[in-house]
Design an enzyme around this catalytic site. Sequence first.
Site, PDB file in Angstrom:
ATOM      1  N   ASP A  25       4.498   3.582   5.230  1.00  0.00           N
ATOM      2  CA  ASP A  25       3.494   3.890   4.150  1.00  0.00           C
ATOM      3  C   ASP A  25       2.858   5.056   4.842  1.00  0.00           C
ATOM      4  OD1 ASP A  25       3.424   2.083   2.165  1.00  0.00           O
ATOM      5  OD2 ASP A  25       2.389   0.603   3.399  1.00  0.00           O
ATOM      6  N   ARG A  33       0.346   6.421   8.784  1.00  0.00           N
ATOM      7  CA  ARG A  33       0.627   5.719   9.949  1.00  0.00           C
ATOM      8  C   ARG A  33       0.733   6.505  11.159  1.00  0.00           C
ATOM      9  NH1 ARG A  33      -1.797   1.796   7.017  1.00  0.00           N
ATOM     10  NH2 ARG A  33      -0.310   0.485   5.835  1.00  0.00           N
ATOM     11  N   ARG A  41      -6.679   7.381  -2.523  1.00  0.00           N
ATOM     12  CA  ARG A  41      -5.231   7.588  -2.830  1.00  0.00           C
ATOM     13  C   ARG A  41      -4.726   7.987  -3.962  1.00  0.00           C
ATOM     14  NH1 ARG A  41      -3.859   1.572  -1.162  1.00  0.00           N
ATOM     15  NH2 ARG A  41      -1.583   2.260  -0.950  1.00  0.00           N
ATOM     16  N   LYS A  83       3.987   3.576  -7.072  1.00  0.00           N
ATOM     17  CA  LYS A  83       3.345   2.293  -6.694  1.00  0.00           C
ATOM     18  C   LYS A  83       1.702   2.666  -7.239  1.00  0.00           C
ATOM     19  CE  LYS A  83       2.134   3.235  -1.898  1.00  0.00           C
ATOM     20  NZ  LYS A  83       2.381   2.938  -0.553  1.00  0.00           N
ATOM     21  N   HIS A  84       1.065   1.485  -7.762  1.00  0.00           N
ATOM     22  CA  HIS A  84       1.482   0.002  -7.738  1.00  0.00           C
ATOM     23  C   HIS A  84       1.711  -0.525  -9.316  1.00  0.00           C
ATOM     24  CE1 HIS A  84      -0.879   0.865  -3.986  1.00  0.00           C
ATOM     25  NE2 HIS A  84       0.054   0.100  -3.470  1.00  0.00           N
ATOM     26  N   HIS A 102      -4.744  -6.995  -1.075  1.00  0.00           N
ATOM     27  CA  HIS A 102      -4.567  -7.369   0.246  1.00  0.00           C
ATOM     28  C   HIS A 102      -5.440  -8.912   0.684  1.00  0.00           C
ATOM     29  CE1 HIS A 102      -3.210  -3.313   0.479  1.00  0.00           C
ATOM     30  NE2 HIS A 102      -2.401  -3.748   1.628  1.00  0.00           N
ATOM     31  N   ASP A 146       5.496  -5.713  -3.179  1.00  0.00           N
ATOM     32  CA  ASP A 146       4.725  -5.279  -2.338  1.00  0.00           C
ATOM     33  C   ASP A 146       4.695  -6.487  -1.234  1.00  0.00           C
ATOM     34  OD1 ASP A 146       2.485  -3.978  -1.046  1.00  0.00           O
ATOM     35  OD2 ASP A 146       1.384  -3.843  -2.706  1.00  0.00           O
TER      36      ASP A 146
END
Length: 361
Positions: A69, A77, A144, A174-175, A187, A258
């Site tokens: 990601d 990351r 985002r 996504k998503h 999450h 996911d």
Amino acid sequence: MTVPCIPRGPVMADIAAFRLTEEEKQRLLDPAVGGVILFRRNFQNIAQLKELTAEIKALRTPELIIAVDHEGGRVQRFIEGFTRLPAMNVLGQIWDKDGASAAETAARQIGWVLATELSACGIDLSFTPVLDLDWGNCAVIGNRSFHRNPEAVARLALALQKGLEKGGMKSCGKHFPGHGFVEGDSHLVLPEDGRSLSELEAADLAPFRIMSREGMAAVMPAHVVYPQVDTKPAGFSEIWLKQILRRDIGFKGVIFSDDLTMEGACGAGGIKERARISFEAGCDIVLVCNRPDLVDELRDDFRIPDNPALAQRWQYMANTLGSAAAQAVIQTADFQAAQAFVAGLASPQDTAGGVKVGEAF
């Protein structure tokens, strides 16, 4: 040493640190596994990352697909030695201030820099772009998202996709069918979006429809329930994946689940049940992150689903540039100018703070 020939399976797993342990090597040699997703904990510096990806790819043939990601903003990351990428709402701000053409040009440059730098390190795929609309409700999406306007989101995502392709990478929208309207973070909870299908069609689904028509390679569905359409979360729903995404929209690419360890997926039962429901709903590949014990539980007596398209779909996601060619591109003046341009977008409007996304702590 002979490299074993093992077809890629439908599970994407992760690893704990900077190098593979012997236990992880055995896990990644399992026929159930077809790919690896990396996180910030797997990155020390560029030299180490290149060694890690080479180690993963040397395990078997065809090589495991390596993903990350790496969207920009707070979901980047790898930092040290990489160009700092802006959050995607910076492109929306350019769209509003300077017009569509300027924003699309910036998006293409971001996609090119993002993909080329990852390609040089042996990464096949970044799970981007985010096609969720910015309704102002959802902190885990937030900046985002490119914009609230579906046309702006679609056009900026398409421009980013063109940059990704230039850098050797495919896109993953996504998503699906949209996570931006709900307040909850999937999450941590299972959010619900109470809108009707016609309301979703008029807004959130539009970027997915347009991007599917324009060659988007993969889609990742949301762990969100849309009760007016189906009582199951989208990633577990045949209505959403087989009927709406495949049949109605006509999407022909790869469907990645996911992460099945997210709270939004846990209500479906144990990990084997979550995977089974995902495959039956229409997912090609399932992600199991931050829980190697669950990967082991899943692969124990694992029955690989009958999916004749799986090998082709995995191969379609493989990097098309290669690390050596990407490294050569990075040395060019044009690319270094693009790096400076992209870094300039991030520096004065750095949006790395905020809700953390998808990392284990």
